[in-house]
Scaffold this motif. Sequence first.
Motif, PDB file in Angstrom:
ATOM      1  N   CYS A 132      62.684  55.968  39.535  1.00 45.09           N
ATOM      2  CA  CYS A 132      63.459  56.383  38.560  1.00 45.09           C
ATOM      3  C   CYS A 132      62.760  55.598  37.229  1.00 45.09           C
ATOM      4  N   ASP A 133      62.271  54.559  37.368  1.00 39.91           N
ATOM      5  CA  ASP A 133      61.648  53.758  36.181  1.00 39.91           C
ATOM      6  C   ASP A 133      60.219  53.809  36.018  1.00 39.91           C
ATOM      7  N   TYR A 134      59.542  54.682  36.824  1.00 39.05           N
ATOM      8  CA  TYR A 134      58.237  55.192  36.938  1.00 39.05           C
ATOM      9  C   TYR A 134      57.311  53.550  37.200  1.00 39.05           C
ATOM     10  N   ASP A 135      58.104  52.682  37.894  1.00 38.06           N
ATOM     11  CA  ASP A 135      57.218  51.473  38.099  1.00 38.06           C
ATOM     12  C   ASP A 135      57.213  50.748  39.411  1.00 38.06           C
ATOM     13  N   THR A 136      57.585  51.718  40.522  1.00 39.85           N
ATOM     14  CA  THR A 136      57.400  51.572  41.860  1.00 39.85           C
ATOM     15  C   THR A 136      56.831  52.697  42.760  1.00 39.85           C
ATOM     16  N   ARG A 150      46.169  40.793  44.787  1.00 41.14           N
ATOM     17  CA  ARG A 150      46.180  39.805  43.737  1.00 41.14           C
ATOM     18  C   ARG A 150      45.445  38.246  43.902  1.00 41.14           C
ATOM     19  N   SER A 151      45.125  38.045  45.099  1.00 38.80           N
ATOM     20  CA  SER A 151      44.643  36.859  45.462  1.00 38.80           C
ATOM     21  C   SER A 151      43.141  36.993  45.280  1.00 38.80           C
ATOM     22  N   ARG A 152      42.465  38.073  45.633  1.00 40.20           N
ATOM     23  CA  ARG A 152      41.138  38.434  45.442  1.00 40.20           C
ATOM     24  C   ARG A 152      40.641  39.128  44.070  1.00 40.20           C
ATOM     25  N   LYS A 153      41.845  39.357  43.259  1.00 40.40           N
ATOM     26  CA  LYS A 153      41.836  40.047  42.224  1.00 40.40           C
ATOM     27  C   LYS A 153      40.701  41.219  41.930  1.00 40.40           C
ATOM     28  N   ALA A 154      40.821  42.242  43.357  1.00 41.22           N
ATOM     29  CA  ALA A 154      40.037  43.236  43.198  1.00 41.22           C
ATOM     30  C   ALA A 154      40.612  44.372  44.373  1.00 41.22           C
ATOM     31  N   LEU A 155      39.915  45.607  44.001  1.00 36.53           N
ATOM     32  CA  LEU A 155      40.738  46.574  44.843  1.00 36.53           C
ATOM     33  C   LEU A 155      40.175  46.533  46.285  1.00 36.53           C
ATOM     34  N   ASP A 172      54.261  53.197  34.690  1.00 37.05           N
ATOM     35  CA  ASP A 172      54.437  52.366  33.740  1.00 37.05           C
ATOM     36  C   ASP A 172      53.822  51.206  34.246  1.00 37.05           C
ATOM     37  N   PHE A 173      52.515  50.857  34.010  1.00 35.45           N
ATOM     38  CA  PHE A 173      51.688  49.619  34.386  1.00 35.45           C
ATOM     39  C   PHE A 173      51.794  48.755  33.425  1.00 35.45           C
ATOM     40  N   LYS A 174      52.618  48.849  32.678  1.00 32.38           N
ATOM     41  CA  LYS A 174      52.717  47.836  31.377  1.00 32.38           C
ATOM     42  C   LYS A 174      53.611  46.578  32.149  1.00 32.38           C
ATOM     43  N   LYS A 175      54.232  46.846  32.765  1.00 28.47           N
ATOM     44  CA  LYS A 175      55.184  45.679  33.547  1.00 28.47           C
ATOM     45  C   LYS A 175      54.263  45.079  34.294  1.00 28.47           C
ATOM     46  N   ASN A 176      54.656  43.536  34.822  1.00 29.67           N
ATOM     47  CA  ASN A 176      54.037  42.882  35.685  1.00 29.67           C
ATOM     48  C   ASN A 176      52.341  42.891  35.464  1.00 29.67           C
ATOM     49  N   ASN A 177      52.013  42.650  34.306  1.00 25.84           N
ATOM     50  CA  ASN A 177      50.510  42.378  34.382  1.00 25.84           C
ATOM     51  C   ASN A 177      49.941  43.619  34.796  1.00 25.84           C
ATOM     52  N   GLY A 178      50.261  44.609  34.731  1.00 26.44           N
ATOM     53  CA  GLY A 178      49.519  46.015  34.969  1.00 26.44           C
ATOM     54  C   GLY A 178      49.656  46.267  36.384  1.00 26.44           C
ATOM     55  N   LEU A 179      50.501  45.680  37.178  1.00 22.51           N
ATOM     56  CA  LEU A 179      50.732  46.045  38.347  1.00 22.51           C
ATOM     57  C   LEU A 179      52.176  46.395  38.849  1.00 22.51           C
ATOM     58  N   ILE A 180      52.060  47.545  39.884  1.00 24.92           N
ATOM     59  CA  ILE A 180      53.461  47.874  40.256  1.00 24.92           C
ATOM     60  C   ILE A 180      53.491  47.921  41.752  1.00 24.92           C
ATOM     61  N   TYR A 183      50.353  46.078  46.341  1.00 22.29           N
ATOM     62  CA  TYR A 183      50.576  46.108  44.544  1.00 22.29           C
ATOM     63  C   TYR A 183      49.356  46.976  44.408  1.00 22.29           C
ATOM     64  N   MET A 184      49.678  47.954  43.224  1.00 24.26           N
ATOM     65  CA  MET A 184      48.361  48.803  42.744  1.00 24.26           C
ATOM     66  C   MET A 184      48.465  48.578  41.394  1.00 24.26           C
ATOM     67  N   ASN A 185      47.246  48.525  40.895  1.00 17.94           N
ATOM     68  CA  ASN A 185      47.052  48.659  39.409  1.00 17.94           C
ATOM     69  C   ASN A 185      46.595  50.157  39.237  1.00 17.94           C
ATOM     70  N   GLU A 186      46.324  50.551  37.743  1.00 12.59           N
ATOM     71  CA  GLU A 186      46.169  52.120  37.623  1.00 12.59           C
ATOM     72  C   GLU A 186      44.805  52.566  38.310  1.00 12.59           C
ATOM     73  N   GLN A 187      43.736  51.777  38.396  1.00 11.92           N
ATOM     74  CA  GLN A 187      42.531  52.202  39.184  1.00 11.92           C
ATOM     75  C   GLN A 187      42.776  52.238  40.574  1.00 11.92           C
ATOM     76  N   ALA A 188      43.801  51.555  41.346  1.00 10.11           N
ATOM     77  CA  ALA A 188      43.828  51.691  42.630  1.00 10.11           C
ATOM     78  C   ALA A 188      44.859  52.939  42.752  1.00 10.11           C
TER      79      ALA A 188
END
Length: 124
Positions: free
Chosen positions: A75-79, A50-55, A5-13, A30-35
């Motif tokens: 269990c919530d698929y967000d961590t 998050r600071s560099r806005k990059a992988l 669930d990457f929809k929470k927290n602006n695409g980050l888990i 934190y990871m986004n879907e690409q990471a």
Amino acid sequence: MVKLDFKKNNGLIPAIAQDYKTGEVLMLAYMNEQAFEKTLKSGNATYYSRSRKALWEKGETSGHVQQVKEIRVDCDYDTILLKVDQKGDAACHKGYRSCFFSKVEKNNLKIVETKIFDPKEVYQ
């Protein structure tokens, strides 16, 4: 295919890195879907800065790579919990094995670990 669930927290888990042998918590990032996809493909932990806005692949500058041995999802698929083999002995960019090198004692922080490397020498 794993659907997180990457929809929470602006695409980050949150992604917790834990030593796969000892269970020691090394860091939280934190990871986004690409990471996440890059981590699955390469076998090395890749996070989103998050600071560099990059992988960033853990260890790309320091050499302290995290080889992923197991991935668990809450269990919530967000961590994510990454059980890793920490190469180079230090996960923390401040030179400690773990980012959790400080302990709260009587409402003060006390450093309870020893530095493994000097960040000024590694991150030039």
